[in-house]
Scaffold this motif. Structure first.
Motif, short mmCIF file in Angstrom:
data_model
loop_
_atom_site.label_atom_id
_atom_site.label_comp_id
_atom_site.label_asym_id
_atom_site.label_seq_id
_atom_site.Cartn_x
_atom_site.Cartn_y
_atom_site.Cartn_z
N PHE A 67 0.94 -1.40 0.04
CA PHE A 67 -0.06 -0.05 0.03
C PHE A 67 1.04 1.47 0.07
O PHE A 67 1.94 1.38 0.76
N ASN A 68 0.36 2.32 -0.42
CA ASN A 68 1.11 3.60 -0.86
C ASN A 68 0.82 4.52 0.30
O ASN A 68 1.00 5.75 0.39
N ARG A 69 0.35 4.00 1.36
CA ARG A 69 -0.21 4.63 2.46
C ARG A 69 0.75 4.13 3.69
O ARG A 69 1.46 3.08 3.78
N LEU A 74 -3.91 2.93 7.57
CA LEU A 74 -4.20 1.73 7.15
C LEU A 74 -5.30 1.13 8.24
O LEU A 74 -5.60 0.04 8.15
N ASP A 198 -6.53 1.85 -1.38
CA ASP A 198 -5.28 2.70 -1.44
C ASP A 198 -5.24 3.98 -1.85
O ASP A 198 -4.78 5.07 -1.41
#
Ligand SMILES: O=C(O)CCCC[C@@H]1SC[C@@H]2NC(=O)N[C@@H]21
Length: 265
Positions: A67-69, A74, A198
């Protein structure tokens, strides 16, 4: 059906979550991977519990997804996975959401699937971010009971829930789908939901989750990991996936961790 991740099928392993976690820790994960095991010899549940499963009657798999978080962004992921599992079941079993809801399928915050109060599936999410700026590799493990024939009762004594199964959900009209088909359908649903999550976060799934809330408007208590037990009326979740608990004079938000939610007796 389109599944883009790497697929791994093994006869036996200790834990599909541990297999992928080890690779993440060794910096070996590059593309999303899904791993299914016929048998796990040391399957893990939440809060340090074991996940015991009879290979004939259950499906155990994990998916590692970047995930780009940051992990802090999350918090709603375990709830989202519940929604993705329901979507996968609907597609694999060719049932619509209304039929599933009517059958008693629900989500128990933060991450169990219940069938009329009995545990149909459990979700264990591990992983994290090696350093700031890196993707957050989350290892999403799912254990689902397919049939109750040889259900492993120890899981229920640990969680306080009875065992529910997909077979019970489908009875009497429908048949269990082929495991490979079920797995791939669930993975396709995971990929679709993970990408959307995401991009937009949990907020875009909040209302959907509430439709499946097992404990909406019920008196519950939350306990776990040395924290004081808190009581209140479950009022769904906020845009981050935190459970909202209405108390005499205020509403508090509870974040998922090693906590357990029960109906107040
Ligand atoms: O209900 C729970 O406490 C979560 C259970 C999660 C079990 C699955 S089975 C596949 C994956 N590998 C594990 O060791 N655990 C998860």
């Amino acid at each position: 059906m389109t599944v883009n991740c790497i697929l791994e099928r093994v006869t036996e392993t200790r834990s599909t979550n541990d297999d992928l976690l080890e690779r993440w820790r060794a910096g070996e994960l590059i593309d999303p991977v899904a791993r299914i095991a016929h048998k796990q010899t040391a399957g893990k549940g939440r809060a340090g519990r074991k996940w015991l499963a009879n290979p004939k009657d259950s499906i155990c798999f994990s998916m590692a997804f970047p995930f780009n978080r940051s992990p802090a962004e999350l918090t709603g992921l375990s709830l989202l996975v519940g929604i993705a599992v329901i979507d996968g079941i609907a597609k694999a079993c060719q049932l619509d959401m209304f039929q599933l809801h009517q059958s008693g399928l629900r989500l128990k915050w933060p991450n169990d699937l219940l069938l009329n109060g009995a545990k149909l599936a459990g979700i264990l999410i591990e992983g994290g971010q090696a350093k700031p700026g890196d993707p957050s590799w989350m290892i999403v493990g799912v254990g689902m009971n397919l049939s109750n024939a040889n259900a492993v009762e120890q899981n229920l004594s640990q969680s306080g829930l009875k065992v529910g199964s997909l077979e019970q959900l489908l009875r009497p009209e429908a048949y269990l789908p082929d495991i490979e088909y079920l797995w791939l359908t669930l993975l396709e649903s995971f990929e679709m939901h993970f990408k959307k999550f995401d991009q937009f976060g949990f907020a875009s799934f909040q209302q959907d989750w509430m439709k499946w809330d097992a404990f909406a408007n019920q008196k519950v208590c939350i306990s776990g990991s040395g924290k004081e037990t808190v009581y209140g009326i479950a009022k769904g979740v906020d845009t981050n996936g935190a459970l909202l608990l209405e108390q005499a004079d205020k509403t508090i938000a509870i974040y998922a961790g090693d906590v357990s939610l029960r109906i107040q007796s």
